[in-house]
Design an enzyme around this catalytic site. Structure first.
Site, mmCIF file in Angstrom:
data_model
loop_
_atom_site.group_PDB
_atom_site.id
_atom_site.type_symbol
_atom_site.label_atom_id
_atom_site.label_comp_id
_atom_site.label_asym_id
_atom_site.label_seq_id
_atom_site.Cartn_x
_atom_site.Cartn_y
_atom_site.Cartn_z
ATOM 1 N N ASP A 246 -1.627 7.063 1.304
ATOM 2 C CA ASP A 246 -0.441 6.386 1.727
ATOM 3 C C ASP A 246 0.425 5.932 0.453
ATOM 4 O OD1 ASP A 246 1.154 4.122 3.333
ATOM 5 O OD2 ASP A 246 0.017 5.078 4.771
ATOM 6 N N ASP B 196 -9.060 -9.932 2.572
ATOM 7 C CA ASP B 196 -9.773 -9.431 3.942
ATOM 8 C C ASP B 196 -9.802 -7.887 3.963
ATOM 9 O OD1 ASP B 196 -10.622 -10.535 6.285
ATOM 10 O OD2 ASP B 196 -8.588 -10.388 7.222
ATOM 11 N N HIS C 288 2.740 -0.752 2.883
ATOM 12 C CA HIS C 288 2.465 0.084 4.055
ATOM 13 C C HIS C 288 1.033 0.634 4.156
ATOM 14 C CE1 HIS C 288 2.592 3.953 6.491
ATOM 15 N NE2 HIS C 288 3.718 3.286 7.192
ATOM 16 N N VAL D 165 -12.002 -6.798 7.281
ATOM 17 C CA VAL D 165 -13.128 -7.496 7.346
ATOM 18 C C VAL D 165 -13.343 -8.459 8.502
ATOM 19 C CG1 VAL D 165 -14.958 -8.649 6.088
ATOM 20 C CG2 VAL D 165 -13.633 -7.127 4.839
ATOM 21 N N ASP E 35 -1.259 -7.636 4.884
ATOM 22 C CA ASP E 35 -0.173 -7.477 3.913
ATOM 23 C C ASP E 35 -0.438 -7.685 2.544
ATOM 24 O OD1 ASP E 35 2.655 -6.981 3.851
ATOM 25 O OD2 ASP E 35 2.975 -9.088 3.872
ATOM 26 N N ASN F 280 5.880 -9.533 4.582
ATOM 27 C CA ASN F 280 5.848 -11.113 4.719
ATOM 28 C C ASN F 280 6.196 -11.932 3.564
ATOM 29 O OD1 ASN F 280 5.358 -13.890 5.520
ATOM 30 N ND2 ASN F 280 3.288 -13.373 6.269
ATOM 31 N N SER G 215 2.658 5.212 12.472
ATOM 32 C CA SER G 215 2.195 4.644 11.275
ATOM 33 C C SER G 215 0.823 3.527 11.690
ATOM 34 C CB SER G 215 3.209 4.261 10.136
ATOM 35 O OG SER G 215 3.809 4.979 9.484
ATOM 36 N N ASN H 128 25.119 31.087 22.858
ATOM 37 C CA ASN H 128 24.987 32.482 22.659
ATOM 38 C C ASN H 128 25.576 33.217 23.644
ATOM 39 O OD1 ASN H 128 22.792 30.848 24.166
ATOM 40 N ND2 ASN H 128 22.043 32.851 24.662
#
Length: 596
Positions: free
Chosen positions: A76, A85, A110, A121, A302, A311, A341, A577
Site C-alpha cells: 500500500d 494499536d 491509507h 491489536v 490513522d 484525522n 480499499s 457500427n
C-alpha cells in the site's frame, strides 16, 4: 506501472485454539466499529446503518479465532508499524521501498488504515480492534515506488514476504483503453502473472497464499490522466448509465486474473456501497462503508497525531470523530476510511480469523469455508435490466445484471456481491477443533489448472439484437470441480461499450463476464477493440467443467447511444457500427480440483 490509489520475516507457526478470556468491548472505539458488530450505530456520521449487517466476528473472537499464526503483508502507501494499536502485531519483514529501510513510511495514511482494519491489536484498552486482532502484519510503501523490483519484493519474492499467507492489495488502475492479455509481448505482465500464480500455489512450503484485491471505486464514473469520464446522462438523472457500472472489475488484467481474490464493498445497510465496482470476477463482498458524513465509513487506525493522516486538527466536515475529540484526543484513529480499499482488508481479516481456528487450513481452504457459510446480503436486490430499442424498432429488455442466482453446485451468486458476505463466526464454528479426518469434506483437494481450450469461430454479433451471437466449446475434463474460470476473447467491434459478454455453463448457469454501457471509451481516442481480453468468473464455483460451454455476445446499443462526457473537455459520441461485430476467437481454462 500506472497503478493508482483506490481513493474517496519471521515464520509464524499456526497455533491450536483454546477459548480465551474475552475482554468484551475493552477497546474504546469498538462500539463504533459497525463492521464487527452492527447495532445500527452511526459511527460518528449523521445516521446509522441496519443492525446485523456485519462480518459476525463476536463469537469467533470469543472462541479465540483471532488470526494468530497468520502473516499478512499490506502492500500500500506504507504502514505505521510503531502505531500504538498496531505495534504488538507487527512482524519483521516490512520495507520502505524508496530508502530500503525496515520502516515503511506511510505519508498518506491509507496503508495504516488498511492495517488497522485487518489487525489492530484487540482487547488492549486502546482504540479499535482488528478483524484478526492477533495476526502478524508487515507493510510496504509500494504505491510510492512502483518499480518491477519493488513489486517483486512486496508480492512474495522478497525476504519480507516469503512467509506471507495473505497479501492485501487495496489499489488498482482504470481501463479507458482495453488491455490485452499478451504474455509474449508484455514482459511485465508475464512476470506479474507468473509470480502471482507461483506464490498463490506454491509458497509457504506448498500451502500457498492469497492476493486479496479491491474491486474498484468507479461504479458511477472514473478518473483517468487528469480527466473524468462520465455517462452521458450523469448530470440529468438520479440513476445514470441505466443503473449499470461504468467500471466493471473485469476490465483490468490485475483484477481479471484468477489469482486475484477480488472483493466488492457493502455499506452499513448490507447493500452495495454507492461507489463499489462489481463484476463476475468478484469472489465475495465485504464491509467498506460509505463516506462517514451522512452514513458510516470504517473506524480504524490513522497516522498518529493531529498533524497527519485523515484525522487532522482541522476536522472533516460532518464527521464527529475528527479534529481531536474526547473519543480520540490524539487523533490516532479515523472514521472516514472507505472504498473497496476497506473491503479487501475486511476479507483478509476474515480469512485470517478462519485460518487461525484450525492450523490445517490454507488460505484456499479458508476462502472455501467462507464461501460455504456466506450470507446472502441485500437478498432482494434484483440486479439491473437494460431496456433498449432493437434493430426492428421494438423496445426490448436485457438482464444485464441478474438478481441472486443459485448455480448448479448450490452456491448463491450476485454480480454485485459474488458468493455473499463473510460470516466469520459461522465459518469458525465449522472448522474449530476439527481433526484432519473431520475436515475431509471441507478442505480442498490439490489445486488443478487446466490447459487453455481455444477455438476460432468468426461468429457475427448483430446490432441491437438481444439474441446476440454465440459460440461453443466442448470441454473434456472429467471430475474437474471449478473454483474459477478464465476466458480470453477477441471481438471485432467499433464500439465495444455496446457489448455484453456472457459465459454459459453446461448446466445452464449464465455469468455476465462484461456488462454493457461500460466506460471503456478508448476506441474514441484511437484504441483497439477486444484483442485477447482476459475475463474471469467465480459464478461457477463448485460446478463441474465437463460439457459444452457457450460464449454469448449481445450488442445492446444502436443509433443515439455511445455518448459520454469527457469532463471537463466535451461531450463525445462514438458512431454506431454499420455492419455486425465478429467474435473472432475465444479460449477458456479452468482452475479447480478433482472431485473426491
Amino acid at each position: 506501472m500506472t497503478l493508482k490509489l483506490s481513493k474517496c520475516s519471521l515464520a509464524l507457526l499456526p497455533l491450536m485454539l483454546s477459548t480465551v478470556s474475552y475482554a468484551g468491548e475493552s477497546d474504546p472505539l469498538y462500539k463504533h466499529q459497525w463492521h464487527l458488530k452492527n447495532t445500527g450505530q452511526a459511527a460518528f456520521s449523521e445516521n446509522g446503518g441496519k443492525a446485523g449487517n456485519d462480518l459476525k466476528t463476536k463469537q469467533a473472537h470469543k472462541k479465540g479465532a483471532l488470526g494468530q499464526g497468520v502473516q499478512i503483508s499490506v502492500v500500500d502507501t506504507g504502514l505505521q508499524i510503531d502505531h500504538i494499536d498496531l505495534a504488538d502485531n507487527v512482524v519483521p519483514g516490512s520495507m520502505d521501498l524508496i530508502t530500503g529501510s525496515d520502516y515503511p513510511e506511510d505519508t498518506h495514511g491509507h496503508g495504516t488504515a488498511v492495517g488497522g482494519i485487518i489487525a489492530a491489536v484487540g482487547f488492549n484498552g486502546e482504540g479499535v480492534r482488528g478483524i484478526a486482532p492477533k495476526a502478524g502484519i508487515n507493510g510496504f510503501n509500494f504505491l510510492f515506488e512502483q518499480s518491477m523490483n519493488s513489486w517483486l519484493l512486496s508480492h512474495g519474492y522478497g525476504e519480507g514476504t516469503e512467509n506471507t499467507e495473505l497479501f492485501n492489495q487495496s489499489y488498482g488502475s482504470q481501463a479507458l483503453f482495453i488491455p490485452q492479455f499478451d504474455l509474449e509481448n508484455d514482459p511485465q505482465l508475464a512476470i506479474e502473472n507468473a509470480v502471482m500464480e507461483d506464490v498463490a500455489s506454491n509458497s509457504n512450503n506448498g500451502r500457498g497464499a492469497a492476493f486479496v484485491s479491491s474491486a474498484g471505486n468507479s461504479y458511477n464514473y472514473y478518473g483517468y490522466a487528469g480527466y473524468y469520464f462520465l455517462p452521458a446522462d450523469y448530470f440529468d438523472v438520479e440513476a445514470s448509465n441505466h443503473g449499470l457500472p461504468m467500471q466493471n472489475s473485469n476490465m483490468t488484467n490485475s483484477k481479471a486474473t484468477h489469482w486475484s481474490t477480488t472483493v466488492s464493498a457493502i455499506n452499513a445497510n448490507g447493500e452495495r456501497s454507492s461507489y463499489s465496482t462489481v463484476g463476475a470476477n468478484v469472489f465475495m463482498a465485504a464491509t467498506g462503508g460509505e463516506y462517514g458524513s451522512e452514513t458510516p465509513a470504517m473506524v480504524t487506525t490513522d497516522l498518529m497525531g493531529c498533524d497527519s493522516g485523515f484525522n487532522d486538527s482541522t476536522g472533516l466536515g460532518k464527521n464527529g470523530l475528527h479534529g481531536g475529540t474526547a473519543d480520540d484526543p490524539n487523533c490516532n484513529y479515523t472514521s472516514v476510511m472507505n472504498g473497496t480499499s476497506s473491503a479487501a482488508p475486511s476479507m483478509v481479516g476474515a480469512i485470517a480469523a478462519v485460518m487461525s481456528a484450525n492450523p490445517q487450513l490454507t488460505t484456499r481452504d479458508a476462502k472455501h469455508v467462507l464461501a460455504l457459510t456466506a450470507k446472502k446480503t441485500d437478498p432482494n436486490n434484483k440486479g439491473v435490466t437494460l431496456t433498449f430499442t432493437d434493430i426492428n424498432g421494438n423496445l426490448v429488455e436485457y438482464p444485464a445484471i441478474d438478481g441472486w442466482q443459485k448455480n448448479d453446485a448450490g452456491f448463491d451468486y450476485h454480480l454485485f456481491y459474488g458468493l455473499g458476505r463473510p460470516n466469520v463466526s459461522k465459518a469458525v464454528q465449522l472448522v474449530r477443533h476439527e481433526s484432519e479426518d473431520d475436515l475431509e469434506d471441507i478442505k480442498l483437494p490439490p489445486q488443478l489448472v487446466s490447459q487453455w481450450h481455444a477455438k476460432a469461430v468468426n461468429v457475427e454479433v448483430p446490432d441491437v439484437d438481444p439474441n446476440g451471437g454465440t459460440a461453443s466449446l466442448e470441454i473434456d475434463l472429467d471430475d474437474f470441480v471449478i473454483e474459477g474460470v478464465e476466458v480470453l476473447v477477441t471481438i471485432d467491434h467499433p464500439r465495444v461499450t455496446d457489448l455484453a459478454i456472457e459465459l454459459i455453463s453446461p448446466e445452464g448457469t449464465r455469468s455476465v463476464l462484461m456488462t454493457p454501457r461500460n466506460g471503456m471509451y478508448g476506441q474514441a481516442f484511437g484504441g483497439d477493440a477486444y484483442v485477447n481480453k482476459l475475463l474471469s468468473s467465480t459464478h461457477f464455483y463448485g460446478e463441474e467443467a465437463e460439457g459444452d460451454w457457450t460464449l454469448k455476445v449481445v450488442d445492446t446499443g444502436g443509433e443515439g447511444d455511445g455518448e459520454f462526457i469527457w469532463y471537463p473537455v466535451e461531450n463525445v459520441t462514438q458512431a454506431n457500427n454499420v455492419s455486425p461485430g465478429i467474435i473472432q476467437n475465444w479460449s477458456v481454462r479452468f482452475i479447480g480440483h478433482e472431485e473426491d
